[in-house]
Design a protein around this motif. Structure first.
Motif, mmCIF file in Angstrom:
data_model
loop_
_atom_site.group_PDB
_atom_site.id
_atom_site.type_symbol
_atom_site.label_atom_id
_atom_site.label_comp_id
_atom_site.label_asym_id
_atom_site.label_seq_id
_atom_site.Cartn_x
_atom_site.Cartn_y
_atom_site.Cartn_z
ATOM 1 N N GLU A 89 -3.144 2.139 6.013
ATOM 2 C CA GLU A 89 -2.749 3.521 6.286
ATOM 3 C C GLU A 89 -1.220 3.681 6.263
ATOM 4 N N TYR A 90 -0.522 2.709 6.853
ATOM 5 C CA TYR A 90 0.943 2.763 6.890
ATOM 6 C C TYR A 90 1.503 2.614 5.474
ATOM 7 N N VAL A 91 0.959 1.679 4.706
ATOM 8 C CA VAL A 91 1.437 1.459 3.339
ATOM 9 C C VAL A 91 1.250 2.722 2.505
ATOM 10 N N MET A 92 0.087 3.355 2.668
ATOM 11 C CA MET A 92 -0.218 4.561 1.896
ATOM 12 C C MET A 92 0.782 5.681 2.193
ATOM 13 N N GLU A 93 1.281 5.729 3.417
ATOM 14 C CA GLU A 93 2.265 6.758 3.782
ATOM 15 C C GLU A 93 3.606 6.535 3.094
ATOM 16 N N LYS A 94 3.905 5.286 2.766
ATOM 17 C CA LYS A 94 5.229 4.926 2.263
ATOM 18 C C LYS A 94 5.335 4.933 0.734
ATOM 19 N N ILE A 95 4.199 5.049 0.030
ATOM 20 C CA ILE A 95 4.248 4.996 -1.430
ATOM 21 C C ILE A 95 3.992 6.376 -2.034
ATOM 22 N N LYS A 96 4.404 6.518 -3.306
ATOM 23 C CA LYS A 96 4.262 7.799 -4.006
ATOM 24 C C LYS A 96 3.233 7.672 -5.131
ATOM 25 N N PRO A 97 2.500 8.750 -5.390
ATOM 26 C CA PRO A 97 1.512 8.729 -6.482
ATOM 27 C C PRO A 97 2.163 9.001 -7.836
ATOM 28 N N ILE A 98 2.653 7.954 -8.484
ATOM 29 C CA ILE A 98 3.308 8.096 -9.785
ATOM 30 C C ILE A 98 2.358 7.594 -10.876
ATOM 31 N N GLU A 99 1.852 8.523 -11.693
ATOM 32 C CA GLU A 99 0.898 8.238 -12.779
ATOM 33 C C GLU A 99 -0.482 7.807 -12.264
ATOM 34 N N PHE A 100 -0.506 7.151 -11.106
ATOM 35 C CA PHE A 100 -1.748 6.720 -10.469
ATOM 36 C C PHE A 100 -1.816 7.327 -9.063
ATOM 37 N N SER A 101 -3.036 7.394 -8.526
ATOM 38 C CA SER A 101 -3.185 7.825 -7.137
ATOM 39 C C SER A 101 -2.590 6.775 -6.207
ATOM 40 N N LYS A 102 -2.320 7.161 -4.964
ATOM 41 C CA LYS A 102 -1.836 6.196 -3.981
ATOM 42 C C LYS A 102 -2.846 5.073 -3.796
ATOM 43 N N GLU A 103 -4.139 5.439 -3.798
ATOM 44 C CA GLU A 103 -5.198 4.434 -3.620
ATOM 45 C C GLU A 103 -5.144 3.389 -4.725
ATOM 46 N N LYS A 104 -4.894 3.847 -5.957
ATOM 47 C CA LYS A 104 -4.863 2.916 -7.088
ATOM 48 C C LYS A 104 -3.604 2.046 -7.047
ATOM 49 N N ILE A 105 -2.486 2.612 -6.631
ATOM 50 C CA ILE A 105 -1.252 1.820 -6.513
ATOM 51 C C ILE A 105 -1.425 0.743 -5.448
ATOM 52 N N TYR A 106 -2.059 1.110 -4.329
ATOM 53 C CA TYR A 106 -2.341 0.127 -3.277
ATOM 54 C C TYR A 106 -3.262 -0.976 -3.813
ATOM 55 N N GLU A 107 -4.283 -0.588 -4.574
ATOM 56 C CA GLU A 107 -5.214 -1.570 -5.145
ATOM 57 C C GLU A 107 -4.493 -2.510 -6.105
ATOM 58 N N MET A 108 -3.590 -1.964 -6.924
ATOM 59 C CA MET A 108 -2.846 -2.811 -7.859
ATOM 60 C C MET A 108 -1.962 -3.808 -7.122
ATOM 61 N N ALA A 109 -1.383 -3.375 -6.006
ATOM 62 C CA ALA A 109 -0.562 -4.287 -5.202
ATOM 63 C C ALA A 109 -1.405 -5.416 -4.620
ATOM 64 N N LYS A 110 -2.559 -5.079 -4.089
ATOM 65 C CA LYS A 110 -3.462 -6.105 -3.539
ATOM 66 C C LYS A 110 -3.889 -7.090 -4.633
ATOM 67 N N CYS A 111 -4.125 -6.562 -5.816
ATOM 68 C CA CYS A 111 -4.563 -7.423 -6.920
ATOM 69 C C CYS A 111 -3.467 -8.385 -7.360
ATOM 70 N N ARG A 112 -2.210 -7.974 -7.243
ATOM 71 C CA ARG A 112 -1.126 -8.901 -7.587
ATOM 72 C C ARG A 112 -1.143 -10.121 -6.658
ATOM 73 N N LEU A 113 -1.513 -9.912 -5.407
ATOM 74 C CA LEU A 113 -1.639 -11.043 -4.485
ATOM 75 C C LEU A 113 -2.746 -11.991 -4.935
ATOM 76 N N LYS A 114 -3.887 -11.409 -5.313
ATOM 77 C CA LYS A 114 -5.048 -12.212 -5.691
ATOM 78 C C LYS A 114 -4.889 -12.862 -7.062
ATOM 79 N N ALA A 115 -4.051 -12.273 -7.912
ATOM 80 C CA ALA A 115 -3.953 -12.725 -9.301
ATOM 81 C C ALA A 115 -3.145 -14.004 -9.485
#
Length: 380
Positions: free
Chosen positions: A24-50
């Motif tokens: 919730e805190y992370v979502m407040e701090k990011i902007k929806p650029i080309e992707f939704s905030k949810e998708k940007i958060y998901e991409m960040a999580k995936c970088r950890l797993k990748a």
């Protein structure tokens, strides 16, 4: 698309996640650029797993959960791109575009993807790799997309459910049979990535079935149709690129007693039913020591080198009794003992701890179970 702005938002989310902040805190701090905030958060999580699959490169790439799960590891992607090198290739289910970007290193590459967010991720990943690709959004089986594709080779890595009791063409999207029926009107050179555990009888198209081992583990199953096929069944070990096919000489060997050396066979060879061909190509002089659904062990007094074999020197054979194994390991100056036999995952450390109890030595051994005996061995 503004690569820098999108990448900055993903990196910002990743930094906050690493610091332990909640979603919730992370979502407040990011902007929806080309992707939704949810998708940007998901991409960040995936970088950890990748990182396990892509190493340091993971910090630069763009994935969603499914895109990461089915993305092709770099070594495999490079090999596949080299094998399918041609004037032009169309990856008609390109996902987030990792394989597509590798294709573009060797061929003119066109991608097709039905999901809009993945189309954007594929374009971003192409920028990361510094390659030029054309990516079209749409259903590869539609007449609209079919009419736009002009390529010497067609490649499809269809999406699939994460888990299924039975893998079939009908549960893959797009269905390989439908892809072949449509695109064979343009070229017979069509290749597919299929689920590696798919049973042979479920592969409804003719062509070369190539089982890919990555670091001694079954990783991929490719089907090459038309002139891409060089045999009926093959196995390739990466990164070495050692290859075994059904056309290599076959030699059948029987079971026998342990000799000086033990060889563990890559399960990719077993899945491909190419053990006699591997034995024939190596002119292997020895016996099958053990064989079950998960593991095949060979034994010989001769030294053989193959990426499909792991070689061990047999140090001691004793009764398979945990106390007896422990005593022998102490005599052998052991520190660790890795278990290399079928065992329930929840029981693994319970048994290993008993075997390693009181070990204060320096050496690392591997324990195999053959009938009622334990074979204590060391890598050779």
């Amino acid at each position: 698309m503004d690569f820098e702005k999108i990448d900055n938002e993903v990196r910002k989310a990743l930094e906050l996640i690493r610091k332990g902040y909640q979603r919730e805190y992370v979502m407040e701090k990011i902007k929806p650029i080309e992707f939704s905030k949810e998708k940007i958060y998901e991409m960040a999580k995936c970088r950890l797993k990748a990182k396990e699959k892509f190493g340091e490169m993971a910090e630069k790439l763009f994935f969603d959960g499914e895109g990461l799960r089915y993305s092709t590891p770099p070594v495999v992607a490079e090999y596949r791109a080299k094998r399918l090198k041609c004037k032009s290739i169309a990856d008609i289910s390109c996902g987030v575009g990792i394989q597509l970007s590798y294709f573009a290193k060797f061929s003119k590459a066109i991608g097709v993807e039905i999901d809009g967010d993945r189309v954007k991720m594929a374009k971003l990943n192409a920028m990361v790799f510094g390659v030029d690709v054309e990516i079209i959004q749409g259903d590869a089986l539609s007449n609209e997309i079919f009419e736009k594709i002009d390529a010497d080779c067609i490649f499809s890595d269809p999406s699939r459910k994460e888990k299924e009791e039975k893998r079939t063409f009908e549960t893959l999207f797009p269905n390989p049979s439908k892809v072949y029926e449509l695109y064979s009107k343009k070229t017979g050179n069509i290749a597919f990535e299929l689920p590696p555990q798919m049973k042979r009888e479920e592969i409804k198209l003719q062509g070369e079935k190539e089982y890919t081992s990555l670091n001694f583990r079954l990783n991929r199953l490719a089907l090459y149709c038309g002139d891409l096929a060089t045999c009926n069944i093959s196995a390739i070990s990466l990164p070495s690129e050692e290859r075994i096919t059904n056309e290599d000489e076959k030699i059948e060997i029987g079971k026998g007693e342990a000799m000086d050396l033990l060889y563990e066979v890559d399960n990719t060879i077993i899945k491909a039913n190419l053990l006699p061909n591997l034995i024939g190509k190596l002119s292997f002089n020895g016996y099958i020591l053990h064989e079950d659904k998960k593991r095949v062990l060979l034994t010989s007094s001769n030294d053989y080198k193959s990426a499909f074999l792991r070689k061990y020197e047999i140090v001691k054979i004793c009764r398979f009794n945990l106390s007896e194994i422990n005593k022998e390991l102490k005599k052998l100056n052991a520190k660790k003992a890795t278990l290399r036999f079928s065992i329930e995952p929840k029981e693994y450390w319970k048994i290993r701890n008993k075997i390693e109890e009181g070990l204060k030595g320096e050496k690392h051994y591997y324990i195999f179970k053959v009938n009622d005996n334990a074979i204590i061995s060391s890598p050779s």
